[in-house]
Scaffold this motif. Structure first.
Motif, PDB file in Angstrom:
ATOM      1  N   VAL A   1       2.243  -5.671   2.424  1.00 31.51           N
ATOM      2  CA  VAL A   1       1.374  -6.436   3.329  1.00 31.51           C
ATOM      3  C   VAL A   1       1.210  -7.894   2.894  1.00 31.51           C
ATOM      4  CG1 VAL A   1       0.134  -4.442   4.236  1.00 31.51           C
ATOM      5  CG2 VAL A   1      -0.737  -5.585   2.220  1.00 31.51           C
TER       6      VAL A   1
ATOM      7  N   TYR B   1       0.847  -1.189   0.000  1.00 30.23           N
ATOM      8  CA  TYR B   1       0.000   0.000   0.000  1.00 30.23           C
ATOM      9  C   TYR B   1       0.886   1.243   0.000  1.00 30.23           C
ATOM     10  CZ  TYR B   1      -4.136  -2.848   1.026  1.00 30.23           C
ATOM     11  OH  TYR B   1      -5.151  -3.752   0.966  1.00 30.23           O
TER      12      TYR B   1
ATOM     13  N   HIS C   1     -12.485 -15.871  12.041  1.00 35.13           N
ATOM     14  CA  HIS C   1     -11.717 -15.899  13.289  1.00 35.13           C
ATOM     15  C   HIS C   1     -12.191 -17.062  14.161  1.00 35.13           C
ATOM     16  CE1 HIS C   1     -10.742 -11.534  12.435  1.00 35.13           C
ATOM     17  NE2 HIS C   1      -9.566 -12.039  12.747  1.00 35.13           N
TER      18      HIS C   1
ATOM     19  N   PRO D   1      -4.146 -13.578  12.354  1.00 34.24           N
ATOM     20  CA  PRO D   1      -4.416 -12.472  13.269  1.00 34.24           C
ATOM     21  C   PRO D   1      -4.879 -11.224  12.530  1.00 34.24           C
ATOM     22  CG  PRO D   1      -2.101 -13.185  13.392  1.00 34.24           C
ATOM     23  CD  PRO D   1      -2.752 -14.004  12.342  1.00 34.24           C
ATOM     24  N   SER D   2      -5.449 -10.299  13.275  1.00 38.71           N
ATOM     25  CA  SER D   2      -5.870  -9.016  12.722  1.00 38.71           C
ATOM     26  C   SER D   2      -4.660  -8.317  12.103  1.00 38.71           C
ATOM     27  CB  SER D   2      -6.462  -8.189  13.856  1.00 38.71           C
ATOM     28  OG  SER D   2      -7.024  -7.037  13.331  1.00 38.71           O
ATOM     29  N   GLY D   3      -4.845  -7.807  10.888  1.00 40.55           N
ATOM     30  CA  GLY D   3      -3.754  -7.105  10.215  1.00 40.55           C
ATOM     31  C   GLY D   3      -2.808  -8.011   9.453  1.00 40.55           C
ATOM     32  N   SER D   4      -3.088  -9.320   9.397  1.00 35.46           N
ATOM     33  CA  SER D   4      -2.171 -10.246   8.719  1.00 35.46           C
ATOM     34  C   SER D   4      -2.326 -10.228   7.203  1.00 35.46           C
ATOM     35  CB  SER D   4      -2.381 -11.672   9.256  1.00 35.46           C
ATOM     36  OG  SER D   4      -3.718 -12.078   9.081  1.00 35.46           O
ATOM     37  N   GLY D   5      -3.372  -9.547   6.700  1.00 33.63           N
ATOM     38  CA  GLY D   5      -3.515  -9.418   5.250  1.00 33.63           C
ATOM     39  C   GLY D   5      -4.670 -10.203   4.635  1.00 33.63           C
ATOM     40  N   LYS D   6      -5.557 -10.757   5.469  1.00 35.37           N
ATOM     41  CA  LYS D   6      -6.649 -11.601   4.949  1.00 35.37           C
ATOM     42  C   LYS D   6      -7.567 -10.824   3.999  1.00 35.37           C
ATOM     43  CE  LYS D   6      -8.213 -12.557   9.068  1.00 35.37           C
ATOM     44  NZ  LYS D   6      -7.307 -11.657   9.840  1.00 35.37           N
ATOM     45  N   SER D   7      -8.003  -9.618   4.434  1.00 33.65           N
ATOM     46  CA  SER D   7      -8.924  -8.846   3.588  1.00 33.65           C
ATOM     47  C   SER D   7      -8.236  -8.391   2.309  1.00 33.65           C
ATOM     48  CB  SER D   7      -9.462  -7.626   4.331  1.00 33.65           C
ATOM     49  OG  SER D   7     -10.164  -8.059   5.470  1.00 33.65           O
ATOM     50  N   THR D   8      -6.970  -8.030   2.433  1.00 36.17           N
ATOM     51  CA  THR D   8      -6.209  -7.627   1.239  1.00 36.17           C
ATOM     52  C   THR D   8      -6.160  -8.784   0.244  1.00 36.17           C
ATOM     53  OG1 THR D   8      -4.885  -6.133   2.601  1.00 36.17           O
ATOM     54  CG2 THR D   8      -3.957  -6.774   0.474  1.00 36.17           C
TER      55      THR D   8
HETATM   56  N1  LIG Z   1      -6.065   0.746   1.910  1.00 39.46           N
HETATM   57  C1  LIG Z   1      -5.027   0.566   2.725  1.00 39.46           C
HETATM   58  N2  LIG Z   1      -4.017   1.459   2.773  1.00 39.46           N
HETATM   59  C2  LIG Z   1      -2.947   1.276   3.584  1.00 39.46           C
HETATM   60  N3  LIG Z   1      -2.797   0.204   4.396  1.00 39.46           N
HETATM   61  C3  LIG Z   1      -3.772  -0.717   4.399  1.00 39.46           C
HETATM   62  C4  LIG Z   1      -4.943  -0.590   3.571  1.00 39.46           C
HETATM   63  N4  LIG Z   1      -5.743  -1.677   3.794  1.00 39.46           N
HETATM   64  C5  LIG Z   1      -5.107  -2.418   4.711  1.00 39.46           C
HETATM   65  N5  LIG Z   1      -3.933  -1.858   5.091  1.00 39.46           N
HETATM   66  C6  LIG Z   1      -2.947  -2.433   6.035  1.00 39.46           C
HETATM   67  O1  LIG Z   1      -2.572  -3.699   5.532  1.00 39.46           O
HETATM   68  C7  LIG Z   1      -2.402  -4.650   6.604  1.00 39.46           C
HETATM   69  C8  LIG Z   1      -3.299  -5.857   6.347  1.00 39.46           C
HETATM   70  O2  LIG Z   1      -4.674  -5.447   6.505  1.00 39.46           O
HETATM   71  P1  LIG Z   1      -5.898  -6.424   6.211  1.00 39.46           P
HETATM   72  O3  LIG Z   1      -7.141  -5.632   6.412  1.00 39.46           O
HETATM   73  O4  LIG Z   1      -5.695  -7.074   4.909  1.00 39.46           O
HETATM   74  O5  LIG Z   1      -5.708  -7.495   7.383  1.00 39.46           O
HETATM   75  P2  LIG Z   1      -6.774  -8.544   7.967  1.00 39.46           P
HETATM   76  O6  LIG Z   1      -5.982  -9.782   8.246  1.00 39.46           O
HETATM   77  O7  LIG Z   1      -7.926  -8.659   7.051  1.00 39.46           O
HETATM   78  O8  LIG Z   1      -7.210  -7.874   9.328  1.00 39.46           O
HETATM   79  P3  LIG Z   1      -8.632  -8.019  10.123  1.00 39.46           P
HETATM   80  O9  LIG Z   1      -8.710  -9.435  10.596  1.00 39.46           O
HETATM   81  O10 LIG Z   1      -8.478  -7.041  11.246  1.00 39.46           O
HETATM   82  O11 LIG Z   1      -9.709  -7.636   9.159  1.00 39.46           O
HETATM   83  C9  LIG Z   1      -2.717  -3.890   7.882  1.00 39.46           C
HETATM   84  O12 LIG Z   1      -1.514  -3.467   8.445  1.00 39.46           O
HETATM   85  C10 LIG Z   1      -3.544  -2.705   7.409  1.00 39.46           C
HETATM   86  O13 LIG Z   1      -3.356  -1.608   8.263  1.00 39.46           O
END
Ligand SMILES: Nc1ncnc2c1ncn2[C@@H]1O[C@H](COP(=O)(O)OP(=O)(O)OP(=O)(O)O)[C@@H](O)[C@H]1O
Length: 226
Positions: free
Chosen positions: A25, A15, A206, A44-51
């Motif tokens: 990420v 990003y 989760h 875990p939260s922030g590990s990149g799943k949604s990305t």
């Molecule tokens: N649009 C964005 N711009 C900058 N950083 C981002 C963006 N989207 C996500 N991030 C960062 O990328 C990393 C992965 O985020 P992501 O949402 O993919 O994790 P996650 O595993 O889905 O978390 P959660 O379980 O909390 O939803 C995090 O550090 C987040 O802060």
């Protein structure tokens, strides 16, 4: 393994590229999901799943690496073809189901068909009602979604995701807002649809109890599959 439906080859994602805040990420994600599999994506939260789910759902592009869906290499497709492929190949189920609350369950399930074909017809209504039957909502088909429970709304969202009969359903925390009993029922419903129709499911969760009941668990930690 069954025939491949989804293949990721060294997918990376950063990003804020080109700025001082640039952050990577996802790191070299390799993934091969076969037709008919039911896979849990945990981490875990922030590990990149949604990305990762956004990239697989063709809502975002990888920074580098390749993604093949139904045999097509997606990086060489233009936006119009990506949009078509997304519509044909992927159904989405989210924690907040994004239903249109002023419309009935049937109308919500008809929506993807309407967007694809332009105008409503009887066959769309019949298909929507059949899908609502499959998710156990026959008697609620004419209810406004604002008048049914959270678990029932999630069933409508699942029926809507199946509307165009996609080979892949991406579910992001589909049981996140539900109590244990409703979460279990929604999971078992998706499992049944997976077994009966061969639709592939990738579910971010989760909930370890549900993840253990999937065919396979993929775990992300700090942007890497472990
Ligand atoms: N649009 C964005 N711009 C900058 N950083 C981002 C963006 N989207 C996500 N991030 C960062 O990328 C990393 C992965 O985020 P992501 O949402 O993919 O994790 P996650 O595993 O889905 O978390 P959660 O379980 O909390 O939803 C995090 O550090 C987040 O802060």
């Amino acid at each position: 393994m069954a025939d491949s439906l989804l293949l990721l080859d060294k997918v990376c994602k950063s990003y804020a590229v080109g700025t001082p805040a640039e952050t990577q990420v996802l790191f070299d994600i390799d993934l091969n999901i076969g037709k008919g599999e039911f896979v849990a994506l945990i981490g875990p939260s922030g590990s990149g799943k949604s990305t990762l789910l956004n990239i697989i759902g063709l809502l975002d592009r990888p920074g580098s690496g390749k993604l093949y869906l139904t045999g097509q290499e997606t990086s060489i497709l233009d936006e119009a073809h990506v949009t078509n492929l997304r519509g044909e190949a992927i159904g989405f189920v989210f924690q907040s189901h994004y239903l249109l609350s002023a419309f009935t369950a049937t109308e919500n399930v008809m929506m993807p068909m309407l967007m694809q074909r332009g105008r409503p017809d009887d066959s769309m209504r019949e298909r929507a009602q059949r899908l609502l039957g499959q998710v156990g909502l026959t008697q609620w088909q004419n209810s406004l979604v604002s008048n049914i429970s959270g678990g029932q709304q999630q069933r409508v969202a699942i029926a809507r995701a199946l509307a165009l009969n996609p080979p892949l359903i991406l579910a992001d925390e589909p049981t996140g807002n539900l109590d244990t009993k409703s979460a279990d029922a929604i999971f078992e419903l998706m499992r049944k649809l997976n077994r009966e129709s061969g639709t592939t499911f990738l579910m971010v969760t989760h909930n370890m109890d549900l993840a253990k009941r999937c065919d396979r668990i993929i775990e992300l930690v700090d942007g890497r599959v472990v």
